[in-house]
Design a protein around this motif. Structure first.
Motif, PDB file in Angstrom:
ATOM      1  N   MET A 134     -31.110   9.109 -52.354  1.00 48.24           N
ATOM      2  CA  MET A 134     -30.889  10.321 -53.610  1.00 48.24           C
ATOM      3  C   MET A 134     -32.114  10.161 -54.200  1.00 48.24           C
ATOM      4  O   MET A 134     -32.327  11.254 -54.649  1.00 48.24           O
ATOM      5  CB  MET A 134     -29.724   9.431 -54.498  1.00 48.24           C
ATOM      6  CG  MET A 134     -28.336   9.591 -53.911  1.00 48.24           C
ATOM      7  SD  MET A 134     -27.052   9.129 -54.763  1.00 48.24           S
ATOM      8  CE  MET A 134     -26.946   7.436 -54.679  1.00 48.24           C
ATOM      9  N   ALA A 135     -33.023   9.009 -54.359  1.00 52.04           N
ATOM     10  CA  ALA A 135     -34.296   9.211 -55.188  1.00 52.04           C
ATOM     11  C   ALA A 135     -35.090  10.077 -54.386  1.00 52.04           C
ATOM     12  O   ALA A 135     -35.975  10.717 -54.946  1.00 52.04           O
ATOM     13  CB  ALA A 135     -34.801   7.717 -55.406  1.00 52.04           C
ATOM     14  N   LYS A 136     -35.030   9.924 -53.033  1.00 54.83           N
ATOM     15  CA  LYS A 136     -36.149  10.793 -52.476  1.00 54.83           C
ATOM     16  C   LYS A 136     -35.692  12.085 -51.716  1.00 54.83           C
ATOM     17  O   LYS A 136     -36.438  12.752 -51.282  1.00 54.83           O
ATOM     18  CB  LYS A 136     -36.886   9.745 -51.370  1.00 54.83           C
ATOM     19  CG  LYS A 136     -37.605   8.533 -51.770  1.00 54.83           C
ATOM     20  CD  LYS A 136     -38.149   7.981 -50.580  1.00 54.83           C
ATOM     21  CE  LYS A 136     -39.008   6.828 -51.069  1.00 54.83           C
ATOM     22  NZ  LYS A 136     -39.897   6.042 -50.047  1.00 54.83           N
ATOM     23  N   ASN A 137     -34.503  12.386 -52.250  1.00 50.93           N
ATOM     24  CA  ASN A 137     -33.687  13.763 -51.689  1.00 50.93           C
ATOM     25  C   ASN A 137     -33.811  13.896 -50.247  1.00 50.93           C
ATOM     26  O   ASN A 137     -34.005  15.048 -49.878  1.00 50.93           O
ATOM     27  CB  ASN A 137     -34.680  14.914 -52.197  1.00 50.93           C
ATOM     28  CG  ASN A 137     -33.671  16.133 -52.302  1.00 50.93           C
ATOM     29  OD1 ASN A 137     -32.561  16.160 -52.672  1.00 50.93           O
ATOM     30  ND2 ASN A 137     -34.354  17.359 -52.374  1.00 50.93           N
ATOM     31  N   TRP A 138     -33.517  12.459 -49.394  1.00 45.33           N
ATOM     32  CA  TRP A 138     -33.100  12.625 -48.060  1.00 45.33           C
ATOM     33  C   TRP A 138     -31.941  13.194 -48.054  1.00 45.33           C
ATOM     34  O   TRP A 138     -31.041  13.200 -48.787  1.00 45.33           O
ATOM     35  CB  TRP A 138     -33.257  11.231 -47.690  1.00 45.33           C
ATOM     36  CG  TRP A 138     -34.558  10.723 -47.413  1.00 45.33           C
ATOM     37  CD1 TRP A 138     -35.754  11.241 -47.809  1.00 45.33           C
ATOM     38  CD2 TRP A 138     -34.791   9.398 -47.338  1.00 45.33           C
ATOM     39  NE1 TRP A 138     -36.858  10.190 -47.873  1.00 45.33           N
ATOM     40  CE2 TRP A 138     -36.222   9.105 -47.398  1.00 45.33           C
ATOM     41  CE3 TRP A 138     -34.121   8.243 -46.994  1.00 45.33           C
ATOM     42  CZ2 TRP A 138     -36.902   7.820 -47.096  1.00 45.33           C
ATOM     43  CZ3 TRP A 138     -34.673   6.908 -46.798  1.00 45.33           C
ATOM     44  CH2 TRP A 138     -36.033   6.707 -46.873  1.00 45.33           C
ATOM     45  N   THR A 139     -31.476  13.801 -46.733  1.00 46.15           N
ATOM     46  CA  THR A 139     -29.984  14.341 -46.516  1.00 46.15           C
ATOM     47  C   THR A 139     -29.112  13.248 -46.536  1.00 46.15           C
ATOM     48  O   THR A 139     -29.206  12.236 -45.666  1.00 46.15           O
ATOM     49  CB  THR A 139     -30.030  15.276 -45.231  1.00 46.15           C
ATOM     50  OG1 THR A 139     -31.157  16.290 -45.492  1.00 46.15           O
ATOM     51  CG2 THR A 139     -28.704  15.960 -44.959  1.00 46.15           C
ATOM     52  N   ILE A 140     -27.999  13.524 -47.124  1.00 44.10           N
ATOM     53  CA  ILE A 140     -26.824  12.364 -46.889  1.00 44.10           C
ATOM     54  C   ILE A 140     -25.638  13.226 -46.653  1.00 44.10           C
ATOM     55  O   ILE A 140     -25.424  14.208 -47.264  1.00 44.10           O
ATOM     56  CB  ILE A 140     -26.438  11.785 -48.416  1.00 44.10           C
ATOM     57  CG1 ILE A 140     -27.746  11.085 -48.953  1.00 44.10           C
ATOM     58  CG2 ILE A 140     -25.116  10.896 -48.186  1.00 44.10           C
ATOM     59  CD1 ILE A 140     -27.421  10.590 -50.391  1.00 44.10           C
ATOM     60  N   ALA A 141     -24.987  13.072 -45.430  1.00 42.57           N
ATOM     61  CA  ALA A 141     -23.815  13.626 -45.023  1.00 42.57           C
ATOM     62  C   ALA A 141     -22.621  12.787 -45.220  1.00 42.57           C
ATOM     63  O   ALA A 141     -22.587  11.640 -44.963  1.00 42.57           O
ATOM     64  CB  ALA A 141     -23.954  13.843 -43.461  1.00 42.57           C
ATOM     65  N   ASN A 142     -21.803  13.429 -46.083  1.00 45.17           N
ATOM     66  CA  ASN A 142     -20.460  12.790 -46.455  1.00 45.17           C
ATOM     67  C   ASN A 142     -19.454  12.980 -45.612  1.00 45.17           C
ATOM     68  O   ASN A 142     -18.972  14.121 -45.507  1.00 45.17           O
ATOM     69  CB  ASN A 142     -20.210  13.270 -47.633  1.00 45.17           C
ATOM     70  CG  ASN A 142     -19.049  12.437 -48.525  1.00 45.17           C
ATOM     71  OD1 ASN A 142     -17.804  12.396 -47.698  1.00 45.17           O
ATOM     72  ND2 ASN A 142     -19.197  11.723 -49.650  1.00 45.17           N
ATOM     73  N   MET A 143     -18.947  11.986 -44.822  1.00 38.17           N
ATOM     74  CA  MET A 143     -17.907  12.208 -43.749  1.00 38.17           C
ATOM     75  C   MET A 143     -16.520  12.798 -44.288  1.00 38.17           C
ATOM     76  O   MET A 143     -16.338  13.684 -43.639  1.00 38.17           O
ATOM     77  CB  MET A 143     -17.771  10.938 -42.940  1.00 38.17           C
ATOM     78  CG  MET A 143     -18.747  10.386 -42.053  1.00 38.17           C
ATOM     79  SD  MET A 143     -18.322   8.946 -41.073  1.00 38.17           S
ATOM     80  CE  MET A 143     -17.526   9.808 -39.717  1.00 38.17           C
ATOM     81  N   LYS A 144     -16.127  12.317 -45.239  1.00 37.16           N
ATOM     82  CA  LYS A 144     -15.102  13.032 -45.994  1.00 37.16           C
ATOM     83  C   LYS A 144     -15.122  14.491 -46.397  1.00 37.16           C
ATOM     84  O   LYS A 144     -14.303  15.137 -45.922  1.00 37.16           O
ATOM     85  CB  LYS A 144     -14.467  12.153 -47.235  1.00 37.16           C
ATOM     86  CG  LYS A 144     -13.150  12.141 -47.458  1.00 37.16           C
ATOM     87  CD  LYS A 144     -12.618  11.240 -48.602  1.00 37.16           C
ATOM     88  CE  LYS A 144     -11.138  11.629 -48.883  1.00 37.16           C
ATOM     89  NZ  LYS A 144     -10.593  10.465 -49.669  1.00 37.16           N
ATOM     90  N   ASN A 145     -16.113  14.780 -46.909  1.00 31.47           N
ATOM     91  CA  ASN A 145     -16.454  15.848 -47.519  1.00 31.47           C
ATOM     92  C   ASN A 145     -17.199  16.977 -46.335  1.00 31.47           C
ATOM     93  O   ASN A 145     -16.924  18.301 -46.623  1.00 31.47           O
ATOM     94  CB  ASN A 145     -17.277  16.038 -48.910  1.00 31.47           C
ATOM     95  CG  ASN A 145     -16.510  15.258 -49.805  1.00 31.47           C
ATOM     96  OD1 ASN A 145     -15.219  14.981 -49.979  1.00 31.47           O
ATOM     97  ND2 ASN A 145     -17.264  14.611 -50.549  1.00 31.47           N
ATOM     98  N   ASP A 146     -17.815  16.665 -45.499  1.00 28.09           N
ATOM     99  CA  ASP A 146     -18.813  17.430 -44.903  1.00 28.09           C
ATOM    100  C   ASP A 146     -18.267  17.641 -43.357  1.00 28.09           C
ATOM    101  O   ASP A 146     -18.867  18.431 -42.680  1.00 28.09           O
ATOM    102  CB  ASP A 146     -20.158  16.777 -44.717  1.00 28.09           C
ATOM    103  CG  ASP A 146     -20.704  17.006 -46.149  1.00 28.09           C
ATOM    104  OD1 ASP A 146     -20.452  17.533 -47.052  1.00 28.09           O
ATOM    105  OD2 ASP A 146     -21.750  16.155 -46.379  1.00 28.09           O
TER     106      ASP A 146
END
Length: 106
Positions: A85-97
């Motif tokens: 989050m701090a470095k703006n890396w990609t986070i894929a959320n399994m439930k939402n994405d």
């Protein structure tokens, strides 16, 4: 990078960059992980002089797969989630994405 004698490959933590270097001989432009054990690999990718993609798969779907992060009895995604989050890396959320987690769900 200096390799000390010992285990050929520890596939967790600081062993991941060593394994990557042994196999491809350079810093990757893409790395994906799902726990704090992958953080060093994503750091290694982030240190690349070329543009790179750092991805964390955040396991948030307790119904279709599994949910874990900060206080889970298995797996741990705590430091990695904060840093992503701090470095703006990609986070894929399994439930939402993800519409589908397993092929048999179609």
């Amino acid at each position: 990078m200096i390799r000390l004698p010992g285990v050929v490959l520890a596939d967790r933590g600081d062993g991941k960059p060593i394994g990557i270097y042994r196999h491809i001989g350079k810093k990757p432009i893409f790395a994906a992980g799902n726990s704090d054990g992958d953080l060093e690999m994503l750091h290694y990718t982030d240190a690349n002089a070329h543009p790179s993609l750092k991805l964390y798969v955040h396991h948030t779907d307790e119904t279709r797969e599994w949910a874990y992060d900060r206080d889970s009895p298995i797996g741990e995604l705590n430091k990695g989630l904060d840093e992503a989050m701090a470095k703006n890396w990609t986070i894929a959320n399994m439930k939402n994405d993800w519409n589908t987690v397993f092929s048999f769900e179609k």
